[in-house]
Design a protein around this motif. Structure first.
Motif, PDB file in Angstrom:
ATOM      1  N   SER A  15       0.861  -1.190   0.000  1.00 12.25           N
ATOM      2  CA  SER A  15       0.000   0.000   0.000  1.00 12.25           C
ATOM      3  C   SER A  15       0.894   1.235   0.000  1.00 12.25           C
ATOM      4  N   ALA A  16       0.278   2.394   0.221  1.00 16.52           N
ATOM      5  CA  ALA A  16       1.031   3.651   0.149  1.00 16.52           C
ATOM      6  C   ALA A  16       2.207   3.639   1.135  1.00 16.52           C
ATOM      7  N   THR A  17       3.384   3.981   0.663  1.00 17.18           N
ATOM      8  CA  THR A  17       4.545   4.096   1.557  1.00 17.18           C
ATOM      9  C   THR A  17       5.128   5.511   1.482  1.00 17.18           C
ATOM     10  N   LEU A  18       5.279   6.028   0.254  1.00 15.94           N
ATOM     11  CA  LEU A  18       5.968   7.318   0.104  1.00 15.94           C
ATOM     12  C   LEU A  18       5.063   8.464   0.549  1.00 15.94           C
ATOM     13  N   SER A  19       3.794   8.467   0.089  1.00 16.18           N
ATOM     14  CA  SER A  19       2.878   9.523   0.538  1.00 16.18           C
ATOM     15  C   SER A  19       2.609   9.372   2.034  1.00 16.18           C
ATOM     16  N   MET A  20       2.615   8.115   2.498  1.00 20.67           N
ATOM     17  CA  MET A  20       2.420   7.873   3.939  1.00 20.67           C
ATOM     18  C   MET A  20       3.590   8.444   4.728  1.00 20.67           C
ATOM     19  N   ALA A  21       4.815   8.243   4.215  1.00 19.28           N
ATOM     20  CA  ALA A  21       5.994   8.782   4.895  1.00 19.28           C
ATOM     21  C   ALA A  21       5.930  10.310   4.926  1.00 19.28           C
ATOM     22  N   PHE A  22       5.503  10.893   3.818  1.00 17.03           N
ATOM     23  CA  PHE A  22       5.362  12.357   3.737  1.00 17.03           C
ATOM     24  C   PHE A  22       4.380  12.838   4.822  1.00 17.03           C
ATOM     25  N   ALA A  23       3.246  12.120   4.899  1.00 17.90           N
ATOM     26  CA  ALA A  23       2.194  12.527   5.840  1.00 17.90           C
ATOM     27  C   ALA A  23       2.645  12.332   7.291  1.00 17.90           C
ATOM     28  N   ALA A  24       3.277  11.192   7.560  1.00 21.78           N
ATOM     29  CA  ALA A  24       3.712  10.920   8.939  1.00 21.78           C
ATOM     30  C   ALA A  24       4.786  11.919   9.354  1.00 21.78           C
ATOM     31  N   GLU A  25       5.668  12.255   8.407  1.00 20.65           N
ATOM     32  CA  GLU A  25       6.703  13.251   8.714  1.00 20.65           C
ATOM     33  C   GLU A  25       6.058  14.585   9.082  1.00 20.65           C
ATOM     34  N   ARG A  26       5.034  14.966   8.306  1.00 21.43           N
ATOM     35  CA  ARG A  26       4.349  16.233   8.620  1.00 21.43           C
ATOM     36  C   ARG A  26       3.767  16.181  10.033  1.00 21.43           C
ATOM     37  N   PHE A  27       3.101  15.060  10.363  1.00 22.21           N
ATOM     38  CA  PHE A  27       2.466  14.969  11.674  1.00 22.21           C
ATOM     39  C   PHE A  27       3.513  15.005  12.793  1.00 22.21           C
ATOM     40  N   VAL A  28       4.586  14.225  12.605  1.00 22.47           N
ATOM     41  CA  VAL A  28       5.591  14.126  13.672  1.00 22.47           C
ATOM     42  C   VAL A  28       6.321  15.463  13.845  1.00 22.47           C
ATOM     43  N   VAL A  29       6.586  16.151  12.746  1.00 18.84           N
ATOM     44  CA  VAL A  29       7.225  17.473  12.877  1.00 18.84           C
ATOM     45  C   VAL A  29       6.293  18.419  13.650  1.00 18.84           C
ATOM     46  N   SER A  30       5.001  18.318  13.404  1.00 25.61           N
ATOM     47  CA  SER A  30       4.055  19.155  14.162  1.00 25.61           C
ATOM     48  C   SER A  30       4.097  18.820  15.651  1.00 25.61           C
ATOM     49  N   VAL A  31       4.093  17.514  15.962  1.00 21.87           N
ATOM     50  CA  VAL A  31       4.152  17.106  17.379  1.00 21.87           C
ATOM     51  C   VAL A  31       5.446  17.624  18.026  1.00 21.87           C
ATOM     52  N   LEU A  32       6.568  17.465  17.307  1.00 20.80           N
ATOM     53  CA  LEU A  32       7.865  17.914  17.850  1.00 20.80           C
ATOM     54  C   LEU A  32       7.895  19.432  18.023  1.00 20.80           C
ATOM     55  N   SER A  33       7.318  20.160  17.059  1.00 18.18           N
ATOM     56  CA  SER A  33       7.318  21.634  17.170  1.00 18.18           C
ATOM     57  C   SER A  33       6.514  22.055  18.390  1.00 18.18           C
ATOM     58  N   ALA A  34       5.396  21.376  18.612  1.00 21.28           N
ATOM     59  CA  ALA A  34       4.561  21.725  19.774  1.00 21.28           C
ATOM     60  C   ALA A  34       5.306  21.403  21.070  1.00 21.28           C
ATOM     61  N   ILE A  35       6.023  20.279  21.093  1.00 22.12           N
ATOM     62  CA  ILE A  35       6.823  19.944  22.292  1.00 22.12           C
ATOM     63  C   ILE A  35       7.855  21.046  22.533  1.00 22.12           C
ATOM     64  N   ASP A  36       8.389  21.580  21.446  1.00 21.06           N
ATOM     65  CA  ASP A  36       9.407  22.636  21.539  1.00 21.06           C
ATOM     66  C   ASP A  36       8.822  23.999  21.900  1.00 21.06           C
ATOM     67  N   GLY A  37       7.502  24.070  22.041  1.00 19.37           N
ATOM     68  CA  GLY A  37       6.884  25.319  22.488  1.00 19.37           C
ATOM     69  C   GLY A  37       6.251  26.147  21.386  1.00 19.37           C
ATOM     70  N   LYS A  38       6.266  25.644  20.136  1.00 14.59           N
ATOM     71  CA  LYS A  38       5.608  26.412  19.071  1.00 14.59           C
ATOM     72  C   LYS A  38       4.105  26.457  19.365  1.00 14.59           C
ATOM     73  N   ARG A  39       3.490  27.613  19.140  1.00 17.59           N
ATOM     74  CA  ARG A  39       2.069  27.780  19.439  1.00 17.59           C
ATOM     75  C   ARG A  39       1.241  27.588  18.175  1.00 17.59           C
ATOM     76  N   ALA A  40      -0.038  27.371  18.378  1.00 17.20           N
ATOM     77  CA  ALA A  40      -1.025  27.291  17.288  1.00 17.20           C
ATOM     78  C   ALA A  40      -0.711  26.192  16.274  1.00 17.20           C
ATOM     79  N   VAL A  41      -0.176  25.077  16.764  1.00 17.04           N
ATOM     80  CA  VAL A  41       0.070  23.937  15.869  1.00 17.04           C
ATOM     81  C   VAL A  41      -1.198  23.074  15.882  1.00 17.04           C
TER      82      VAL A  41
END
Ligand code: LMR
Length: 277
Positions: free
Chosen positions: A185-211
């Motif tokens: 099944s999808a791997t590359l678009s899935m990786a793109f999507a998961a990367e987006r989500f995880v970067v958002s989670v990490l940014s919020a952990i780092d204190g970024k607001r409005a994520v």
């Protein structure tokens, strides 16, 4: 170890270490702040995501159990299908181990949003990087509910076109499964999507607001105990569930049709975990 060697050559600040085998699992997870579970088998043509349950449920339960021992304060992001069931399984395992924090458990549905953004941008000739379409509900077939009426920027569709694009978003995973014709099944678009989500989670952990990201989380927004809606992310995970917002009648009907399957998927996961642990 090959994947670790491969990744370690990517020019990034990340340090890469590889671990192999169940004996190394807890060492691998120790001190993690974010854990992503993509493990499991993919669909073949003709299968639904639920058909993966028998194999993938146990994998997620075992990995979550190791997570509970090694790093239960981390954010746990589950990609493994069927997400509608694997998230409740993880929650039950964590509850059983006395370390469940609903703010820190996410089913990653970002690929549905990525697809909705792509298809809407294509249909309307917009820059996809400036399009944002929420997708709520779950992550399989009719439980995927695109909320095109809340797209930013606003877009309008004739009824038939809205229905066609909605169906395409709901079936997009199957589109890939069929095109791959048995090779997964999808791997590359899935990786793109998961990367987006995880970067958002990490940014919020780092204190970024409005994520804000849509994610499948424990929820009181509908009768389903887990449901995906836009979530305001913070240092501790879910800071605020932003809810459904206002829906068109058409979208409200999609929500109604999603509920029986979503509730059944959730129930199946909860029962599995309760029987196993
Ligand atoms: C997807 O949406 O592409 C993934 O959930 C994989 C699948 O089986 O469709």
């Amino acid at each position: 170890m090959g994947v670790a060697a491969d990744l370690s050559h990517v020019a990034s600040r990340a340090e890469v270490t590889g671990y192999e085998g169940p004996d190394k699992l807890e060492d691998c997870l120790k001190d993690s702040q974010v854990v992503v579970i993509p493990a499991g088998v993919p669909r073949k043509p003709g299968m639904t995501r639920d058909d993966l349950f028998n194999t993938n449920a146990g994998i997620v339960a075992d990995l979550t159990s190791a997570f509970a021992t090694a790093c239960h304060k981390a954010m746990l992001c589950i990609v493994t299908n069927p997400v509608n069931s694997t998230v409740p399984i993880a929650a039950e395992v964590l509850k059983r181990r006395g370390v469940y924090d609903p703010r820190r458990l996410f089913g990653v549905t970002t690929l549905d949003i990525v697809r909705a953004n792509t298809f809407v941008a294509e249909a309307k000739g917009l820059d996809v990087n400036k399009v944002s379409v929420p997708v709520i509900g779950g992550h399989s077939g009719v439980t995927i509910i695109p909320v095109i009426s809340q797209a930013v920027p606003g877009v309008s569709f004739k009824t038939a076109d809205r229905e066609a694009i909605t169906r395409r978003i709901q079936n997009a995973g199957t589109e890939v499964v069929e095109a791959k014709a048995g090779a997964g099944s999808a791997t590359l678009s899935m990786a793109f999507a998961a990367e987006r989500f995880v970067v958002s989670v990490l940014s919020a952990i780092d204190g970024k607001r409005a994520v804000i990201e849509c994610a499948f989380v424990e929820s009181t927004v509908t009768e389903a105990p887990y449901f995906s809606t836009p979530i305001l992310l913070g240092r501790d995970g879910v800071e605020e569930n932003l809810g459904l917002g206002s829906l068109l009648d058409y979208e409200a009907k999609l929500l109604q049709s999603a509920m029986p399957e979503l509730l059944a998927n959730i129930d199946k996961g909860v029962k599995f975990a309760k029987e196993r642990y």
